[in-house]
Each structure stands twice: as C-alpha cells, then as structure tokens.
Design a protein around this motif. Structure first.
Motif, PDB file in Angstrom:
ATOM      1  N   SER A 168     -11.086   1.220   1.698  1.00 39.59           N
ATOM      2  CA  SER A 168     -11.824   0.142   1.048  1.00 39.59           C
ATOM      3  C   SER A 168     -11.142  -1.209   1.303  1.00 39.59           C
ATOM      4  CB  SER A 168     -11.900   0.448  -0.450  1.00 39.59           C
ATOM      5  OG  SER A 168     -12.340  -0.685  -1.143  1.00 39.59           O
ATOM      6  N   ARG A 169      -9.808  -1.207   1.205  1.00 39.89           N
ATOM      7  CA  ARG A 169      -9.058  -2.449   1.425  1.00 39.89           C
ATOM      8  C   ARG A 169      -9.155  -2.891   2.890  1.00 39.89           C
ATOM      9  NH1 ARG A 169      -7.720  -6.844   0.961  1.00 39.89           N
ATOM     10  NH2 ARG A 169      -5.621  -7.666   0.650  1.00 39.89           N
ATOM     11  N   GLU A 204      -8.765   4.277  -1.240  1.00 38.45           N
ATOM     12  CA  GLU A 204      -8.311   2.931  -1.605  1.00 38.45           C
ATOM     13  C   GLU A 204      -7.965   2.120  -0.346  1.00 38.45           C
ATOM     14  OE1 GLU A 204      -4.740   3.021  -3.987  1.00 38.45           O
ATOM     15  OE2 GLU A 204      -4.392   0.881  -3.635  1.00 38.45           O
ATOM     16  N   LEU A 205      -7.223   2.750   0.574  1.00 38.42           N
ATOM     17  CA  LEU A 205      -6.817   2.019   1.775  1.00 38.42           C
ATOM     18  C   LEU A 205      -8.031   1.715   2.662  1.00 38.42           C
ATOM     19  CD1 LEU A 205      -4.586   0.756   3.438  1.00 38.42           C
ATOM     20  CD2 LEU A 205      -4.101   2.997   4.432  1.00 38.42           C
ATOM     21  N   GLN A 237     -12.415  -4.505   3.528  1.00 35.79           N
ATOM     22  CA  GLN A 237     -12.394  -5.858   2.957  1.00 35.79           C
ATOM     23  C   GLN A 237     -11.626  -6.818   3.877  1.00 35.79           C
ATOM     24  OE1 GLN A 237     -10.408  -5.717  -0.798  1.00 35.79           O
ATOM     25  NE2 GLN A 237     -10.812  -7.879  -1.306  1.00 35.79           N
ATOM     26  N   ILE A 238     -10.452  -6.378   4.352  1.00 34.78           N
ATOM     27  CA  ILE A 238      -9.637  -7.216   5.248  1.00 34.78           C
ATOM     28  C   ILE A 238     -10.411  -7.535   6.520  1.00 34.78           C
ATOM     29  CG2 ILE A 238      -7.600  -7.164   6.769  1.00 34.78           C
ATOM     30  CD1 ILE A 238      -6.209  -5.486   4.513  1.00 34.78           C
ATOM     31  N   PHE A 254       0.863  -1.189   0.000  1.00 39.26           N
ATOM     32  CA  PHE A 254       0.000   0.000   0.000  1.00 39.26           C
ATOM     33  C   PHE A 254       0.893   1.230   0.000  1.00 39.26           C
ATOM     34  CE2 PHE A 254      -2.321  -3.162   2.482  1.00 39.26           C
ATOM     35  CZ  PHE A 254      -3.537  -3.202   1.803  1.00 39.26           C
TER      36      PHE A 254
END
Lengths: 206, 206
Positions: free
Chosen positions: A70-71, A67-68, A74-75, A56
């Motif tokens: 969203s990730r 973006e981070l 998800q994680i 990242f």
C-alpha cells in the motif's frame, strides 16, 4: 519527498510486483532477502531503497506485505488513474495500445494521433485517431497526464515541444532521439536499438 | 576491457548516433560539449566515459568524428552482424520484427517462435514461425547470438532457462518479470509498465 535515482524507482516497482503476488497468495510477511531476489539486488539495497521513504519492517520479522504494498503504491503515485495520449499509430503504437498491462496499472489511453491520412478517423476500441495537426485542439478540450511518443525520429522533438507548451509533464518516448525538454518534464526514453547495442557490447567485452 | 556501467554503454550508443549524423553532414571534428548535449549529459561526463577506453581527442581541438565513430563501433561490438531469435509472435513481437532499426544496426532476426498453433507455420518475410517446443532443435541446427523474449510472464523463466542451456549469451527481455540467469548471461529488460510507473512517480513527487 526526497530526490531518488531512477534505478531506485525501478526497483520499488519490482518490489511492488512481488508484494502483490504475495498478497494474492495470502502471505502476510516477507523478508528483505526475498524482496532482494525479486529486484535482482541485495537485502542491504532493499533496506536502503525503502529507508528513503521512512521506517518499514521490524528487525527479524520482515515487512508486512499489505502495508508495504500500500505504501509503495502511494509512493509511486499509483492507485488513481492517469489519462494518456498515444502519438504515433504505427506498429509499435498499436502494440502499446493493446498492451493490457497499462490499463491494469491505471494508465488509460484516451487519445490517439497520427499524421497518416489512412489512419486518421479510424476508430480503435472507441477512440478515433486524430490528425496530429489537431494535437492542441484535442488535448486542450481533453487534457491528459502523460504522452507516449512513438513517432519517427525527425518528428519527435517538434511534437515534444508542442506537448510541453500544452502543459504535459510526463513523456514516454519511443522515438530514437534524446528529447530536449525543460528539466521539470519527466521523460523516459525506450530505445530498442540501444538495448540491443548494450547486448552487443556485453557479447564483445566478456 | 574495463567493466563499465550500463549507463555508460548507453551514452556511448548515443554519442555514436550523433557522430554518424556528423559524418553524414561531412563534419570533421566535434567538441565534448556537442556530444554532451546529445547524450543529455555534461562535457566532463563525455570525457570520463571515453577515458575508459583510451585517449581520444586533443585539448582545444575536440574529437575527430570519423575516428571516434569507428572506435565506438569497435567498442560496442558493432560492424559485424548478429543473428537473433524472436520468441513470442504477438503484437509486440510483430512490431519488433518489423522494426527497421534492428537490421540497420546489424541485428538480423533469423528465427521466430510461438506456442500458438494459429501462428506456427505462418511465414514472416521468408521466416516460418516455429513451435516453441522446437526451440532446441531449431537453434541447435541454426544457432543465434541473441534472443528477444516477448512471452507472457509465466512462460519467460522456463524459456530463459532453455536458452541458457542452448548456450545463448544475451537476452533482450520484454516479459514483465526479472529473469534469473547466470551472471555471465547479458540480459536487458524492457518493462513498459515500469517506465510508466517511473513517470507516475515523477508526477506524484514533483
């Protein structure tokens, strides 16, 4: 997915809170130093925590906020919704039920249980309190993902055993006992007296 | 006293619970294996945790229950009483106030604050709810050892700053923020949403 420590997962949640505040403010990028201050940690720790999950950010440019975030959602398995059973409709159970943060983050309490005849049958925001003796019947008909256990200490292990037999894989335990469950069941225990004792220790050993 | 990890202090509290149950049952000695099962850990970890604080137990004979319990109470700073201010008289604050475990372990809530005019002046078991604007006046007249902070996120840091200026050295924080306080102030944060997110992570990454 790698096996990561509980403390890492906790920091990921904190980073996500901060990123979401940045999203609301329209900020596009954030440094690891800024994330570190939010998580009460160091920028090296932030980079290490995130490195478990891939690459990242760009050196000198920081992280893309959207973006981070969203990730991380998800994680952490967020974004969907989880159905939750609340077992124990006393004072703390009531306070948890009315805690808006749960629903806001995707955790919906859909079943409530107690053993007190005075509470059984009462309706909380459209959910009837069931007799805990009916746990198997109710949760077989309407399975849940997570159980929040707010029973007295002497009842907690027996109910945890029944939840495990029902196939529930995650328990948030407020009963003041250490639950004994198979290792594949995720348990988080919140023991308020232990938290105060940790402060007592800190006051005594300064 | 050595600097030990929070997780160690937490296990010491759990060992103490178990030892007190053994005391009530009249059991004189206990093995590190039995303590380990209570703390959700290994006997090697038990011996390591206790070794921070000196030499306990005899090889092959286990620990003297009464002696070790007494020593753990001393290490944890229990045995005396702590006075506690509760800041935030909402649902969770109410549930905490009525939590018998606190008083049983020596933590006495002696002052309650809120900013809601509907709550200020109401009397809870003999304690009048004060206006949080009066924090300095009330806690200067009657100092406390520990503050329990159950305010909305947006109020928590400002109140924490005021508590620090009042000389309070320990805060149990239920507000969903990471407090920024000098390092000599002991803070434990209980963030219920983070606990559920840890379960979400576990469910997602099995």
């Amino acid at each position: 997915m790698p096996k990561v420590a509980e403390s890492t997962v906790r920091r990921l949640s904190l980073y996500l809170r901060f990123l979401e505040e940045f999203e609301e403010q329209g900020t596009a990028t954030v440094s690891s130093e800024a994330l570190a201050s939010r998580g009460g940690t160091t920028s090296a720790q932030v980079r290490k925590d995130l490195s478990f999950f891939g690459s990242f950010g760009k050196r000198g440019l920081g992280y893309q906020v959207a973006e981070l975030a969203s990730r991380l959602r998800q994680i952490l398995g967020l974004g969907g919704r989880y159905s939750v059973a609340l077992i124990g409709a006393g004072k703390i159970g009531t306070a948890l039920f009315e805690h808006h943060g749960f629903r806001d983050r995707g955790f919906d309490i859909v079943a409530i249980f107690d053993r007190d005849p005075a509470k059984i049958g009462s309706v909380w925001s459209g959910i009837a309190v069931s007799d805990v003796a009916e746990l198997e019947r109710v949760l077989t008909a309407n399975p849940v993902d997570i159980a929040i256990l707010v029973t007295p200490a002497d009842a907690a292990q027996e109910i945890a055993d029944r939840l495990v037999r029902l196939g529930i894989k995650a328990i948030l335990n407020f009963a003041p006992v250490q639950l004994n469950v198979p290792h594949e069941i995720a348990v988080r225990t919140v023991n308020l007296v232990l938290e105060l004792e940790a402060l007592s220790y800190a006051l005594t050993n300064r």
